[in-house]
Design an enzyme around this catalytic site. Structure first.
Site, PDB file in Angstrom:
ATOM      1  N   GLY A 114      55.964  45.401  31.862  1.00  0.00           N
ATOM      2  CA  GLY A 114      54.729  45.462  31.059  1.00  0.00           C
ATOM      3  C   GLY A 114      53.859  44.111  31.254  1.00  0.00           C
ATOM      4  N   GLU A 164      65.265  37.391  35.774  1.00  0.00           N
ATOM      5  CA  GLU A 164      64.037  37.769  36.374  1.00  0.00           C
ATOM      6  C   GLU A 164      63.310  36.699  36.973  1.00  0.00           C
ATOM      7  OE1 GLU A 164      62.129  40.283  33.566  1.00  0.00           O
ATOM      8  OE2 GLU A 164      60.246  40.382  34.966  1.00  0.00           O
ATOM      9  N   LYS A 166      56.231  47.141  38.116  1.00  0.00           N
ATOM     10  CA  LYS A 166      55.134  47.163  37.338  1.00  0.00           C
ATOM     11  C   LYS A 166      53.823  47.800  38.532  1.00  0.00           C
ATOM     12  CE  LYS A 166      55.684  43.152  35.160  1.00  0.00           C
ATOM     13  NZ  LYS A 166      55.255  41.234  35.018  1.00  0.00           N
ATOM     14  N   ASP A 193      63.442  35.928  31.679  1.00  0.00           N
ATOM     15  CA  ASP A 193      62.562  36.181  32.850  1.00  0.00           C
ATOM     16  C   ASP A 193      61.822  34.782  32.836  1.00  0.00           C
ATOM     17  OD1 ASP A 193      60.446  36.850  34.442  1.00  0.00           O
ATOM     18  OD2 ASP A 193      59.341  38.027  32.803  1.00  0.00           O
ATOM     19  N   ASP A 252      60.401  40.614  40.262  1.00  0.00           N
ATOM     20  CA  ASP A 252      59.192  40.913  39.268  1.00  0.00           C
ATOM     21  C   ASP A 252      57.831  40.587  40.397  1.00  0.00           C
ATOM     22  OD1 ASP A 252      57.083  41.512  38.064  1.00  0.00           O
ATOM     23  OD2 ASP A 252      57.454  40.411  36.367  1.00  0.00           O
ATOM     24  N   ASN A 312      59.404  34.007  35.219  1.00  0.00           N
ATOM     25  CA  ASN A 312      58.006  33.794  35.932  1.00  0.00           C
ATOM     26  C   ASN A 312      57.980  32.611  36.877  1.00  0.00           C
ATOM     27  OD1 ASN A 312      57.161  35.135  32.835  1.00  0.00           O
ATOM     28  ND2 ASN A 312      56.559  36.044  34.827  1.00  0.00           N
ATOM     29  N   SER A 348      59.890  42.078  25.259  1.00  0.00           N
ATOM     30  CA  SER A 348      59.905  40.783  26.014  1.00  0.00           C
ATOM     31  C   SER A 348      59.386  39.470  24.867  1.00  0.00           C
ATOM     32  CB  SER A 348      58.873  40.821  27.044  1.00  0.00           C
ATOM     33  OG  SER A 348      58.525  39.526  27.617  1.00  0.00           O
ATOM     34  N   LYS A 398      64.444  40.519  26.014  1.00  0.00           N
ATOM     35  CA  LYS A 398      64.092  39.631  27.079  1.00  0.00           C
ATOM     36  C   LYS A 398      63.666  38.431  26.526  1.00  0.00           C
ATOM     37  CE  LYS A 398      60.496  39.800  30.525  1.00  0.00           C
ATOM     38  NZ  LYS A 398      59.890  40.734  31.609  1.00  0.00           N
ATOM     39  N   LEU A 399      64.096  37.331  27.061  1.00  0.00           N
ATOM     40  CA  LEU A 399      63.578  35.857  26.338  1.00  0.00           C
ATOM     41  C   LEU A 399      63.125  35.308  27.758  1.00  0.00           C
ATOM     42  CD1 LEU A 399      66.813  34.405  24.771  1.00  0.00           C
ATOM     43  CD2 LEU A 399      64.995  35.967  23.709  1.00  0.00           C
ATOM     44  N   LYS A 400      61.794  34.622  27.625  1.00  0.00           N
ATOM     45  CA  LYS A 400      61.027  34.023  28.474  1.00  0.00           C
ATOM     46  C   LYS A 400      61.680  32.929  28.573  1.00  0.00           C
ATOM     47  CE  LYS A 400      57.591  37.038  29.983  1.00  0.00           C
ATOM     48  NZ  LYS A 400      57.282  37.215  31.384  1.00  0.00           N
TER      49      LYS A 400
END
Ligand code: SMG
Ligand code: MG
Length: 367
Positions: free
Chosen positions: A290, A213, A262, A188, A238, A190, A135, A161-163
């Protein structure tokens, strides 16, 4: 199994590089390490709540408080314990899943060590090694991002995975896709987007991503289902998936076609396995997320990620991606995989000196 007591340690581990997400920048991982002591064995757990309630409502001080004031006293009053009993004893307490997960993990680890059984076998693992992804945080510039991705690919990571967040989405994804071609790539958010961003997010469809995500709020499961009608890229949840029931509901509603599992977020490895089972029964691929774990949480995550439904590379990266010095032997990615620990329980034990060096305070609660 009768417990003698439980030790809680707050630790602070500096990260090798700042990790920026849509909710903040991490430079030091503050976490709680749990040690469950029995006459036959000691078990280890890791609480993945963070220093502030930005990923989810839990945070280190709330976890310490609920552990010492409510959860551990309840376990102490419950008589003989084993890992499978912990969630039932703690069920009257609402929420606090990360704290509950850490306790269950420590008790389960003690039980499995005493019995000589690896966690991977207990959970039903079918693989000896796990495909690793990484990530990659939000960076100050695209060249900096490309350098970071280049380094991880050179280390052998099988997917990136790119935030993302508003203002750091289409362009970094385009740049990584153009520079590195046909790699496994996903993003992702968030929870950084709103329902009204559906068109913008559909702009990501051009880049052949594995998944997006958690674009919307944790509680906006319906919003994700509506988004999935507009965006072609698979939606992965997530934050929203806090239990096997939440997973079943989200799947039934069409809110996700992939799930990030998770254990901390869902209250433990046993509930994580139930989510795996629900997803597998519905043909929904899962992967292991993670939370910047130390070697303790990482070892257990590798056991989980070896279950048959974990068909996508997870955020189970090598210890050196996070820490110059881990509290266990480090996990090293070779040929894009990490080995599933084979010893009893989680299969690793922290080094006393390394653990002491990062411990900021310790509490012991006698049973
Ligand atoms: O452990 O490599 C890791 C972190 C992976 O991106 C990661 N985790 O939402 O999936 C997620 C985040 C939550 C923690 S960010 C500090
Ligand atoms: Mg995530």
């Amino acid at each position: 199994m009768n417990l003698t007591g439980i030790e809680l340690r707050v630790i602070e581990m500096p990260l090798v590089a700042p990790f920026r997400t849509s909710f903040g920048v991490e430079t030091v991982r503050e976490a709680i390490i749990v040690r469950a002591v029995t006459p036959d064995a000691e078990g280890w757990g890791e609480c993945v709540s963070m220093h502030a309630p930005l990923y989810s409502s839990e945070y280190v001080e709330s976890s310490m408080d609920v552990l010492r004031r409510h959860l551990i006293p309840a376990l102490a009053g419950a008589g003989s314990l084993d890992g499978s009993k912990v969630a039932t004893v703690l069920e009257p307490f609402k929420g606090h899943r990360m704290s509950k997960a850490a306790l269950e993990m420590a008790v389960l680890d003690a039980e499995l060590r005493a019995a000589g059984i690896p966690l991977s076998r207990e959970l039903g693992a079918v693989r000896a090694e796990v495909d690793c992804g990484v990530s990659v945080g939000i960076m100050d510039s695209i060249p900096e991002l490309l350098d970071a991705v280049d380094g991880y690919l050179a280390e052998g990571y099988q997917r990136i995975k790119l935030k993302i967040e508003p203002g750091w989405d289409i362009e970094p994804v385009r740049a990584v896709r153009e520079r590195f071609g046909d790699i496994l790539l996903q993003v992702d958010a968030n929870t950084a987007y709103r329902r009204g961003d559906a068109r913008l997010l559909a702009g990501l469809d051009d880049f052949d991503l594995l998944l997006i995500e958690q674009p919307l709020d944790e509680e906006d499961v319906l919003g994700h289902a509506q988004l999935a009608e507009v965006v072609k890229t698979p939606i992965c949840l997530d934050e929203s998936i806090v239990s096997a029931r939440a997973a079943a509901d989200a799947i039934a509603l069409g809110a996700c076609s992939i799930v990030n599992i998770k254990p901390g977020r869902v209250g433990g490895y046993l509930e994580a396995r139930r989510i795996h089972d629900v997803c597998r029964a519905n043909d929904i691929p899962v992967w292991c997320g993670g939370m910047l774990e130390t070697g303790i949480g990482r070892a257990a995550n590798l056991a989980l990620a070896a279950l048959p439904g974990f068909t996508l590379p997870g955020d189970t990266s090598g210890s050196n991606r996070y820490y110059a010095q881990d509290i266990t032997d480090p996990f090293t990615v070779e040929n894009g995989v990490l080995p599933v620990p084979t010893g009893p329980g989680i299969g690793v034990t922290p080094h006393t000196d390394a653990l002491d060096a990062v411990t900021t305070r310790t509490e012991w609660i006698t049973f």
